[in-house]
Design an enzyme around this catalytic site. Structure first.
Site, mmCIF file in Angstrom:
data_model
loop_
_atom_site.group_PDB
_atom_site.id
_atom_site.type_symbol
_atom_site.label_atom_id
_atom_site.label_comp_id
_atom_site.label_asym_id
_atom_site.label_seq_id
_atom_site.Cartn_x
_atom_site.Cartn_y
_atom_site.Cartn_z
ATOM 1 N N GLY A 32 0.840 -1.200 0.000
ATOM 2 C CA GLY A 32 0.000 0.000 0.000
ATOM 3 C C GLY A 32 0.865 1.237 0.000
ATOM 4 O O GLY A 32 2.061 1.170 0.271
ATOM 5 N N HIS B 22 3.085 4.170 16.798
ATOM 6 C CA HIS B 22 2.655 2.853 16.342
ATOM 7 C C HIS B 22 2.615 1.844 17.488
ATOM 8 O O HIS B 22 1.701 1.039 17.574
ATOM 9 C CB HIS B 22 3.587 2.346 15.232
#
Lengths: 173, 173, 173
Positions: free
Chosen positions: A7, A48
């Site tokens: 992606g 994250h």
């Protein structure tokens, strides 16, 4: 059992990859290839980690990805991401072919699930910088090699996981 | 009823988005976020207006997209495009989170069709320019947020609309 | 019978395009639009020729693509690639509209299979260079025009051919 999740930047690929790993029982190994080169990068890593939550064991390995996969044993592993690993190899002037061969061998030897995340970087204008051109080439070849071995390949677009290869119905591997 | 149309430059995304809106009875509102910064941009705006033809009412709104959607009432709206709106917000040093929240609220409050066009810009090499990196991040997050709320998401490639999400068969929203 | 194969750099698009042409009986014509501007390019051309193997006749034509397609007669042709052809036209300051019109006419006149490969370059950040911006625009318009005429359009991602248009079941053209 290999799944490749590609992606663009901020396409939701890591979040989707995490959801795939979390369908299996914990603990899960988060194999982080990122190195905090600067404050921007450090901030992303911390954000994250906070987003992932419980059940994850984080292993940081910028270069020896194949060894880290062997050490992971039977645990499901999320490799995040191939793009940073490739960057690290290029910076350290490692032999890409050798490292890639070792990764592919380690992947095919694993029984447990390995989900690998990669940035798709080859759909823009040719960069003027020669290293950037080489990086695009190597990233493309690496993704192709892993996709060929993967049971499933997903392209994440705006958070929508688009399955572009799925052989899991045909034969479990 | 929200439809998000993504695509690269010159991928036919605006033309496809127009065709979706035109399936409903006129008048349609063309909500233009573009500002003519230079002659190149001015030329594009004029060409696009000429291409659209009859039945459209053009509203130019570079920043207050949520207000413009409320003002549009029950008319079908085409927002063209999210990318220029985001650029305008960054240039005006607006709070992106606040503006995004207001847009998402306005979108979910609408009964009429809203088709939003966005440029997919995150599939190339990491730009050296920090503002360009921030723009890619914000664009990716914005597209994800709208895609999550959208009934339908389309990726336009070489003029071919590829439906990557469609929940219209499941439940009308 | 036209098939358009798009993809990013190192996405496996040429290899896939070759496999499509090779489903028909040899000889096949490899219509190379690339010119060896530098050593890097020369190396790529030589590597690609070696990879292709027997059965191919290579025709090098940087500019007059329409004429080369007429000269190819009834043989299946692989055009690799549209992106380099467009680069050559821009470098030679040719009229793009005229060249494109002649290509489209030559394509629709052919009975034999023509597979055309193009680089998708429009999914990154807007380049600062004006020529690069024009190139992106022209490439996008060219791909759209050919896709509209094509029986089949494929987007290659990490070596996985994703069919995004296929009218071959509906009516042979």
């Amino acid at each position: 059992m290999i799944e490749l999740v590609l992606g663009g930047v901020r396409s939701g690929k890591s979040r989707y990859a995490e959801s795939v790993v979390k369908q299996l029982p914990a603990p899960w190994i988060y194999l982080a290839t990122g190195q905090a080169w600067d404050a921007e990068m450090q901030e992303r890593i911390v954000r994250h980690q906070a987003d992932r939550g419980e059940g994850w064991r984080t292993v940081e390995e910028p270069l020896e990805l194949a060894d880290a996969l062997v050490a992971a044993g039977d645990a499901p592993v999320l490799v995040d991401c191939l793009t940073l690993w490739l960057t690290n190899l290029l910076m350290a002037e490692r032999d890409i072919s050798v490292a890639k061969k070792r990764l592919l061998d380690a992947l095919s030897d694993r029984k447990a699930l390995t989900v690998l995340v990669g940035n798709e970087v080859g759909l823009g204008i040719v960069p003027e910088n020669a290293l950037a051109r080489r990086f695009r080439d190597e990233a493309g070849w690496l993704h192709q090699a892993i996709a060929a071995q993967a049971r499933k390949v997903v392209l994440s677009v705006a958070g929508v996981p688009c399955v572009i290869k799925d052989t899991s119905g045909a034969a479990k591997d």
